[in-house]
Design a protein around this motif. Sequence first.
Motif, PDB file in Angstrom:
ATOM      1  N   GLY A  13      38.351  63.215  27.601  1.00 62.77           N
ATOM      2  CA  GLY A  13      39.523  62.228  27.972  1.00 62.77           C
ATOM      3  C   GLY A  13      41.049  63.252  27.502  1.00 62.77           C
ATOM      4  O   GLY A  13      40.944  64.651  27.568  1.00 62.77           O
ATOM      5  N   PRO A  14      41.743  62.973  28.390  1.00 62.49           N
ATOM      6  CA  PRO A  14      43.199  63.208  28.403  1.00 62.49           C
ATOM      7  C   PRO A  14      43.815  63.581  26.748  1.00 62.49           C
ATOM      8  O   PRO A  14      44.664  64.037  26.748  1.00 62.49           O
ATOM      9  CB  PRO A  14      43.903  62.047  29.585  1.00 62.49           C
ATOM     10  N   LEU A  15      43.029  61.866  26.212  1.00 59.11           N
ATOM     11  CA  LEU A  15      43.435  62.288  24.941  1.00 59.11           C
ATOM     12  C   LEU A  15      43.470  63.392  23.915  1.00 59.11           C
ATOM     13  O   LEU A  15      43.840  63.278  22.751  1.00 59.11           O
ATOM     14  CB  LEU A  15      43.549  60.884  24.325  1.00 59.11           C
ATOM     15  N   ALA A  16      42.152  64.008  24.527  1.00 61.98           N
ATOM     16  CA  ALA A  16      41.241  65.586  23.401  1.00 61.98           C
ATOM     17  C   ALA A  16      41.323  66.374  24.523  1.00 61.98           C
ATOM     18  O   ALA A  16      41.426  66.254  25.659  1.00 61.98           O
ATOM     19  CB  ALA A  16      39.872  64.511  23.702  1.00 61.98           C
ATOM     20  N   ALA A  17      41.119  67.856  23.470  1.00 58.51           N
ATOM     21  CA  ALA A  17      41.206  68.160  24.014  1.00 58.51           C
ATOM     22  C   ALA A  17      40.025  69.384  23.804  1.00 58.51           C
ATOM     23  O   ALA A  17      40.239  70.637  24.984  1.00 58.51           O
ATOM     24  CB  ALA A  17      42.684  69.818  23.226  1.00 58.51           C
ATOM     25  N   ALA A  18      39.441  68.990  23.716  1.00 59.03           N
ATOM     26  CA  ALA A  18      37.935  68.851  24.921  1.00 59.03           C
ATOM     27  C   ALA A  18      37.141  67.767  25.215  1.00 59.03           C
ATOM     28  O   ALA A  18      37.694  66.778  24.755  1.00 59.03           O
ATOM     29  CB  ALA A  18      37.253  69.892  23.351  1.00 59.03           C
ATOM     30  N   PRO A  19      35.823  67.917  25.700  1.00 60.70           N
ATOM     31  CA  PRO A  19      35.136  66.413  25.488  1.00 60.70           C
ATOM     32  C   PRO A  19      35.239  66.237  24.533  1.00 60.70           C
ATOM     33  O   PRO A  19      35.251  66.495  23.463  1.00 60.70           O
ATOM     34  CB  PRO A  19      33.209  67.448  26.483  1.00 60.70           C
ATOM     35  N   LEU A  20      34.659  64.179  24.504  1.00 58.89           N
ATOM     36  CA  LEU A  20      34.790  63.296  23.389  1.00 58.89           C
ATOM     37  C   LEU A  20      34.095  64.054  22.160  1.00 58.89           C
ATOM     38  O   LEU A  20      34.280  63.542  21.340  1.00 58.89           O
ATOM     39  CB  LEU A  20      34.374  62.638  24.237  1.00 58.89           C
ATOM     40  N   THR A  21      32.614  64.192  23.074  1.00 55.58           N
ATOM     41  CA  THR A  21      31.786  64.131  21.952  1.00 55.58           C
ATOM     42  C   THR A  21      32.232  65.560  20.836  1.00 55.58           C
ATOM     43  O   THR A  21      32.399  64.888  19.630  1.00 55.58           O
ATOM     44  CB  THR A  21      29.998  65.062  22.531  1.00 55.58           C
ATOM     45  N   PRO A  22      32.549  66.911  21.530  1.00 54.10           N
ATOM     46  CA  PRO A  22      32.845  67.415  19.774  1.00 54.10           C
ATOM     47  C   PRO A  22      34.011  67.325  19.294  1.00 54.10           C
ATOM     48  O   PRO A  22      34.458  66.921  18.008  1.00 54.10           O
ATOM     49  CB  PRO A  22      33.549  68.952  20.767  1.00 54.10           C
ATOM     50  N   ALA A  23      35.073  66.638  20.060  1.00 60.61           N
ATOM     51  CA  ALA A  23      36.463  66.380  19.898  1.00 60.61           C
ATOM     52  C   ALA A  23      36.674  64.748  18.251  1.00 60.61           C
ATOM     53  O   ALA A  23      37.282  64.692  17.457  1.00 60.61           O
ATOM     54  CB  ALA A  23      37.458  65.414  20.652  1.00 60.61           C
ATOM     55  N   LEU A  24      35.416  64.080  18.964  1.00 61.36           N
ATOM     56  CA  LEU A  24      34.725  62.860  17.392  1.00 61.36           C
ATOM     57  C   LEU A  24      34.642  63.716  16.356  1.00 61.36           C
ATOM     58  O   LEU A  24      34.822  62.633  15.501  1.00 61.36           O
ATOM     59  CB  LEU A  24      33.708  62.494  18.411  1.00 61.36           C
ATOM     60  N   ARG A  25      33.902  64.839  16.506  1.00 60.21           N
ATOM     61  CA  ARG A  25      33.593  65.326  15.049  1.00 60.21           C
ATOM     62  C   ARG A  25      35.105  65.735  14.379  1.00 60.21           C
ATOM     63  O   ARG A  25      35.277  65.924  13.555  1.00 60.21           O
ATOM     64  CB  ARG A  25      33.098  66.835  14.747  1.00 60.21           C
ATOM     65  N   LEU A  26      35.969  66.334  15.003  1.00 58.31           N
ATOM     66  CA  LEU A  26      37.474  66.681  14.388  1.00 58.31           C
ATOM     67  C   LEU A  26      38.553  66.123  14.604  1.00 58.31           C
ATOM     68  O   LEU A  26      39.177  65.849  13.854  1.00 58.31           O
ATOM     69  CB  LEU A  26      38.217  67.653  15.239  1.00 58.31           C
ATOM     70  N   ASP A  27      38.610  64.437  15.585  1.00 62.62           N
ATOM     71  CA  ASP A  27      39.511  63.966  16.008  1.00 62.62           C
ATOM     72  C   ASP A  27      40.089  62.636  14.806  1.00 62.62           C
ATOM     73  O   ASP A  27      39.121  62.136  14.501  1.00 62.62           O
ATOM     74  CB  ASP A  27      39.141  62.689  17.154  1.00 62.62           C
ATOM     75  N   PRO A  28      41.277  63.237  13.463  1.00 56.59           N
ATOM     76  CA  PRO A  28      41.247  62.556  13.039  1.00 56.59           C
ATOM     77  C   PRO A  28      41.661  60.948  12.732  1.00 56.59           C
ATOM     78  O   PRO A  28      41.718  59.807  12.044  1.00 56.59           O
ATOM     79  CB  PRO A  28      42.606  62.871  12.126  1.00 56.59           C
ATOM     80  N   MET A  29      41.745  60.181  14.340  1.00 56.79           N
ATOM     81  CA  MET A  29      41.403  59.183  14.670  1.00 56.79           C
ATOM     82  C   MET A  29      40.621  58.160  14.115  1.00 56.79           C
ATOM     83  O   MET A  29      40.404  57.095  14.137  1.00 56.79           O
ATOM     84  CB  MET A  29      42.454  58.597  16.282  1.00 56.79           C
ATOM     85  N   PHE A  30      39.509  58.924  14.856  1.00 55.83           N
ATOM     86  CA  PHE A  30      37.947  58.298  14.212  1.00 55.83           C
ATOM     87  C   PHE A  30      37.519  58.958  12.908  1.00 55.83           C
ATOM     88  O   PHE A  30      36.059  58.166  12.344  1.00 55.83           O
ATOM     89  CB  PHE A  30      36.846  58.862  14.882  1.00 55.83           C
ATOM     90  N   ASP A  31      38.300  58.902  11.881  1.00 59.02           N
ATOM     91  CA  ASP A  31      38.180  59.180   9.931  1.00 59.02           C
ATOM     92  C   ASP A  31      37.881  57.875  10.015  1.00 59.02           C
ATOM     93  O   ASP A  31      36.100  57.594   8.863  1.00 59.02           O
ATOM     94  CB  ASP A  31      39.075  59.315   9.599  1.00 59.02           C
ATOM     95  N   PRO A  32      38.014  57.019   9.776  1.00 60.18           N
ATOM     96  CA  PRO A  32      37.883  55.111   9.155  1.00 60.18           C
ATOM     97  C   PRO A  32      35.881  55.038   9.943  1.00 60.18           C
ATOM     98  O   PRO A  32      35.444  54.341   8.662  1.00 60.18           O
ATOM     99  CB  PRO A  32      38.420  54.556  10.152  1.00 60.18           C
ATOM    100  N   LEU A  33      35.621  56.371  11.135  1.00 52.55           N
ATOM    101  CA  LEU A  33      34.563  55.642  11.440  1.00 52.55           C
ATOM    102  C   LEU A  33      33.607  56.549  10.935  1.00 52.55           C
ATOM    103  O   LEU A  33      31.923  56.610  10.812  1.00 52.55           O
ATOM    104  CB  LEU A  33      34.168  55.811  12.790  1.00 52.55           C
ATOM    105  N   ARG A  34      34.083  57.417   9.919  1.00 54.89           N
ATOM    106  CA  ARG A  34      32.539  59.179   9.539  1.00 54.89           C
ATOM    107  C   ARG A  34      31.531  58.634   9.252  1.00 54.89           C
ATOM    108  O   ARG A  34      30.845  58.802   8.941  1.00 54.89           O
ATOM    109  CB  ARG A  34      33.709  59.347   8.496  1.00 54.89           C
ATOM    110  N   ASN A  35      31.828  57.682   8.382  1.00 55.54           N
ATOM    111  CA  ASN A  35      30.711  57.083   7.353  1.00 55.54           C
ATOM    112  C   ASN A  35      29.766  56.200   8.109  1.00 55.54           C
ATOM    113  O   ASN A  35      28.735  55.708   7.514  1.00 55.54           O
ATOM    114  CB  ASN A  35      30.856  56.772   6.147  1.00 55.54           C
ATOM    115  N   ASP A  36      29.709  55.574   9.485  1.00 49.28           N
ATOM    116  CA  ASP A  36      28.794  55.308  10.620  1.00 49.28           C
ATOM    117  C   ASP A  36      27.751  55.345  11.046  1.00 49.28           C
ATOM    118  O   ASP A  36      28.051  56.687  11.855  1.00 49.28           O
ATOM    119  CB  ASP A  36      29.996  53.695  11.242  1.00 49.28           C
TER     120      ASP A  36
END
Length: 127
Positions: A92-115
Amino acid sequence: MRQARSELEPFLKEQPENYILIGDLALTIWALVTKRTALALSEQAMAANPIEKDALTGPIPIEILARVAAQAGEPDRAIAALQKLLSIPYNGPLAAAPLTPALRLDPMFDPLRNDPRFQKLCEEKPK
């Protein structure tokens, strides 16, 4: 945010099929307007540039939907969009890295962290 929205909306009237502009507007207004409006804009961006029509840029609106849905408290929609993105070759162009590693760090996905579904997505290797 309000200024960004007021500057983007006139461009949308001139370029109603510009999926990047639609996505930017969705990301801009998710906190200003109802989540329904932001999600509808995300869906509009996906319709304007479907992945079936453009495999290179078609995933961009899906990523925007995932981000908006996560922030809007719609985990099922966010996770479904992320699952779709992770099932295709996409950096993704919105991520600085491939999406999977970015998921771990991207604060936009913080609401999903406990799912647990999101946690599983973070562990998967991109296909």
